[in-house]
Design a protein around this motif. Structure first.
Motif, PDB file in Angstrom:
ATOM      1  N   VAL A 213     -38.527  -0.529 -52.555  1.00 35.71           N
ATOM      2  CA  VAL A 213     -38.695  -1.233 -53.864  1.00 35.71           C
ATOM      3  C   VAL A 213     -40.283  -1.684 -53.519  1.00 35.71           C
ATOM      4  O   VAL A 213     -41.370  -1.644 -54.504  1.00 35.71           O
ATOM      5  CB  VAL A 213     -37.848  -2.428 -54.049  1.00 35.71           C
ATOM      6  CG1 VAL A 213     -38.624  -3.487 -55.057  1.00 35.71           C
ATOM      7  CG2 VAL A 213     -36.717  -1.958 -54.434  1.00 35.71           C
ATOM      8  N   ALA A 214     -40.596  -2.240 -52.158  1.00 34.44           N
ATOM      9  CA  ALA A 214     -42.070  -2.807 -52.144  1.00 34.44           C
ATOM     10  C   ALA A 214     -42.931  -1.653 -52.157  1.00 34.44           C
ATOM     11  O   ALA A 214     -44.085  -1.844 -52.412  1.00 34.44           O
ATOM     12  CB  ALA A 214     -42.145  -3.454 -50.670  1.00 34.44           C
TER      13      ALA A 214
ATOM     14  N   PRO B 193     -43.930   9.910 -60.830  1.00 34.68           N
ATOM     15  CA  PRO B 193     -42.829   9.903 -60.193  1.00 34.68           C
ATOM     16  C   PRO B 193     -42.981   9.255 -58.640  1.00 34.68           C
ATOM     17  O   PRO B 193     -43.973   9.979 -58.103  1.00 34.68           O
ATOM     18  CB  PRO B 193     -42.201  11.279 -60.268  1.00 34.68           C
ATOM     19  CG  PRO B 193     -42.924  11.919 -61.513  1.00 34.68           C
ATOM     20  CD  PRO B 193     -44.244  11.425 -61.459  1.00 34.68           C
ATOM     21  N   CYS B 194     -41.952   8.456 -58.337  1.00 36.76           N
ATOM     22  CA  CYS B 194     -41.935   8.021 -56.832  1.00 36.76           C
ATOM     23  C   CYS B 194     -40.559   8.589 -56.114  1.00 36.76           C
ATOM     24  O   CYS B 194     -39.520   8.150 -56.364  1.00 36.76           O
ATOM     25  CB  CYS B 194     -42.161   6.679 -56.979  1.00 36.76           C
ATOM     26  SG  CYS B 194     -43.734   6.092 -57.270  1.00 36.76           S
ATOM     27  N   TYR B 195     -40.446   9.654 -55.405  1.00 35.10           N
ATOM     28  CA  TYR B 195     -39.423  10.160 -54.624  1.00 35.10           C
ATOM     29  C   TYR B 195     -39.133   9.173 -53.620  1.00 35.10           C
ATOM     30  O   TYR B 195     -39.889   9.264 -52.586  1.00 35.10           O
ATOM     31  CB  TYR B 195     -39.656  11.675 -54.682  1.00 35.10           C
ATOM     32  CG  TYR B 195     -39.607  12.367 -55.712  1.00 35.10           C
ATOM     33  CD1 TYR B 195     -38.806  12.817 -56.709  1.00 35.10           C
ATOM     34  CD2 TYR B 195     -41.032  12.799 -56.226  1.00 35.10           C
ATOM     35  CE1 TYR B 195     -39.018  13.587 -57.692  1.00 35.10           C
ATOM     36  CE2 TYR B 195     -41.625  13.438 -57.315  1.00 35.10           C
ATOM     37  CZ  TYR B 195     -40.329  13.809 -58.279  1.00 35.10           C
ATOM     38  OH  TYR B 195     -40.345  14.473 -59.439  1.00 35.10           O
TER      39      TYR B 195
ATOM     40  N   ASP C 165     -28.291   0.177 -58.291  1.00 34.58           N
ATOM     41  CA  ASP C 165     -29.221  -1.019 -57.762  1.00 34.58           C
ATOM     42  C   ASP C 165     -30.642  -0.466 -57.571  1.00 34.58           C
ATOM     43  O   ASP C 165     -31.621  -1.117 -57.758  1.00 34.58           O
ATOM     44  CB  ASP C 165     -28.722  -1.539 -56.493  1.00 34.58           C
ATOM     45  CG  ASP C 165     -27.604  -2.381 -56.633  1.00 34.58           C
ATOM     46  OD1 ASP C 165     -26.978  -2.636 -57.782  1.00 34.58           O
ATOM     47  OD2 ASP C 165     -26.653  -2.632 -55.719  1.00 34.58           O
ATOM     48  N   TYR C 166     -30.925   0.557 -56.973  1.00 37.11           N
ATOM     49  CA  TYR C 166     -32.129   1.151 -56.723  1.00 37.11           C
ATOM     50  C   TYR C 166     -32.670   1.394 -58.063  1.00 37.11           C
ATOM     51  O   TYR C 166     -34.210   0.922 -58.203  1.00 37.11           O
ATOM     52  CB  TYR C 166     -31.974   2.605 -55.892  1.00 37.11           C
ATOM     53  CG  TYR C 166     -32.185   2.794 -54.719  1.00 37.11           C
ATOM     54  CD1 TYR C 166     -33.292   2.625 -53.950  1.00 37.11           C
ATOM     55  CD2 TYR C 166     -30.852   2.842 -53.890  1.00 37.11           C
ATOM     56  CE1 TYR C 166     -33.420   2.657 -52.594  1.00 37.11           C
ATOM     57  CE2 TYR C 166     -30.934   2.797 -52.461  1.00 37.11           C
ATOM     58  CZ  TYR C 166     -32.080   2.868 -51.866  1.00 37.11           C
ATOM     59  OH  TYR C 166     -32.049   3.037 -50.661  1.00 37.11           O
TER      60      TYR C 166
ATOM     61  N   THR D 100     -36.629   7.531 -44.393  1.00 37.85           N
ATOM     62  CA  THR D 100     -35.531   6.922 -45.440  1.00 37.85           C
ATOM     63  C   THR D 100     -35.758   5.458 -45.447  1.00 37.85           C
ATOM     64  O   THR D 100     -34.857   4.647 -44.685  1.00 37.85           O
ATOM     65  CB  THR D 100     -34.254   7.459 -44.779  1.00 37.85           C
ATOM     66  OG1 THR D 100     -33.983   8.687 -44.568  1.00 37.85           O
ATOM     67  CG2 THR D 100     -33.162   7.168 -45.897  1.00 37.85           C
ATOM     68  N   PRO D 101     -36.672   4.875 -46.298  1.00 36.39           N
ATOM     69  CA  PRO D 101     -36.826   3.700 -46.161  1.00 36.39           C
ATOM     70  C   PRO D 101     -35.482   2.841 -46.801  1.00 36.39           C
ATOM     71  O   PRO D 101     -34.833   3.328 -47.410  1.00 36.39           O
ATOM     72  CB  PRO D 101     -37.858   3.427 -46.987  1.00 36.39           C
ATOM     73  CG  PRO D 101     -38.095   4.595 -47.894  1.00 36.39           C
ATOM     74  CD  PRO D 101     -37.371   5.650 -47.277  1.00 36.39           C
ATOM     75  N   THR D 102     -35.482   1.487 -46.113  1.00 37.95           N
ATOM     76  CA  THR D 102     -34.313   0.532 -46.854  1.00 37.95           C
ATOM     77  C   THR D 102     -34.609   0.512 -48.193  1.00 37.95           C
ATOM     78  O   THR D 102     -35.896   0.619 -48.618  1.00 37.95           O
ATOM     79  CB  THR D 102     -34.423  -0.646 -45.858  1.00 37.95           C
ATOM     80  OG1 THR D 102     -35.646  -1.266 -46.398  1.00 37.95           O
ATOM     81  CG2 THR D 102     -34.030  -0.366 -44.431  1.00 37.95           C
TER      82      THR D 102
END
Length: 301
Positions: free
Chosen positions: A213-214, A233-235, A248-249, A206-208
């Motif tokens: 974003v990075a 797609p990037c899940y 925001d994401y 679960t990345p911050t």
């Protein structure tokens, strides 16, 4: 507009089917199932996301429920109509790819084309040892498996002579059964592999928000460099249902979000779990199926 799915791990098959039926009615995009074949006693391998936020303190413990994701998804396919059936992730290097092809094609056709084949190279060395698969070959074996799988899904005859697998001309299925390949992993080699070989990508752990974003930005850079302009797609798993945070994401370009099912599917009874998941879907603004709306109206009358 992106998607909102669910990621489940450590649940029984029976509970996964119950969860899937409810999630399907409520409009969640996909149910992603994690997997391990077994728990090696006293293993020392570390997950590649060690050092970042972990949802499960211990990924494979003595009381962890381990399931076959394709058995679970076959059952889910039979009782749902909309929700996509994802793996996050399936360690394809542990199996012969022709066997995996047979299984995935069966679930793909049973579900009417809803499979998302999430693949990882594996990290649990002791699991590879127990199954007699050399751990050091997992990356090249994964790539060769994907090559064979795509040929198997094509519906055409083919033969293969590779580093790990060799066989004469065969046909796995009499018609095409294309399946999207979703490659997982957050390391630089994993991102490069996903950009080169995948149809989509699934983040580990679960990345911050900043990490997510990075990672997505780097993947898109790698895709542009390779000249690939197709949709990719990037899940990414997130730890909140707050609509403002999720917005925001998406404003940052991270559009396909996945929530941990065990944070929403909570309660001591099936009715309580359903109510809690329904409340989460309402907060998220998901569109329920017409059947679900009619059912809810009937309960109010």
């Amino acid at each position: 507009m992106g998607s909102i799915g669910l990621s489940a791990y450590g649940m029984t098959v029976t509970e996964l089917v119950e969860l899937a039926v409810c999630a399907d009615e409520l409009g969640f995009d996909a149910l992603w199932l994690g997997e391990h074949v077994l728990r090696p006693a006293g293993y020392g391998s570390e997950h590649p996301t060690t050092g970042t936020v972990q949802h499960h303190a211990t990924i494979v413990d003595t009381d962890t429920e381990l399931i076959d994701p394709w058995v679970a998804h076959a059952a889910i396919a039979a009782v749902t109509s909309r929700i996509k059936l994802g793996t996050a992730v399936y360690v394809t290097a542990l199996r012969h790819p022709l066997h995996t092809a047979r299984t995935t094609i069966s679930v793909q056709e049973l579900s009417g084309g809803r499979v998302l084949f999430g693949v990882g190279s594996g990290w649990l060395e002791e699991e590879f040892a127990a199954l007699g698969v050399p751990f050091r070959t997992r990356f090249s074996r994964t790539e060769e498996c994907l090559d064979i799988l795509r040929k198997s899904w094509s519906g055409t005859d083919f033969d293969h002579s590779g580093k790990h697998f060799t066989f004469d001309r065969i046909q796995v299925h009499p018609r095409p059964a294309p399946i999207p390949v979703v490659l997982g992993g957050n390391t630089a080699p994993a991102l490069a592999r996903a950009a080169r070989l995948g149809d989509a990508w699934f983040a580990s752990g679960t990345p911050t928000p900043d990490e997510a974003v990075a990672l997505v930005t780097e993947l898109r850079r790698l895709r542009r460099e390779s000249g690939n302009t197709e949709q990719f797609p990037c899940y990414v798993r997130v730890s909140t249902t707050d609509p403002e945070v999720l917005a925001d994401y998406r404003d940052s370009g991270v559009e396909d979000l996945v929530l941990w099912a065990d944070t929403l599917w909570t309660g001591d009874t099936p009715d309580e779990r359903r109510r809690n998941l329904t409340a989460a879907a309402d907060r998220l603004g998901l569109q329920p199926s017409p059947r679900s709306v009619l059912s809810a109206a009937g309960q109010r009358n």
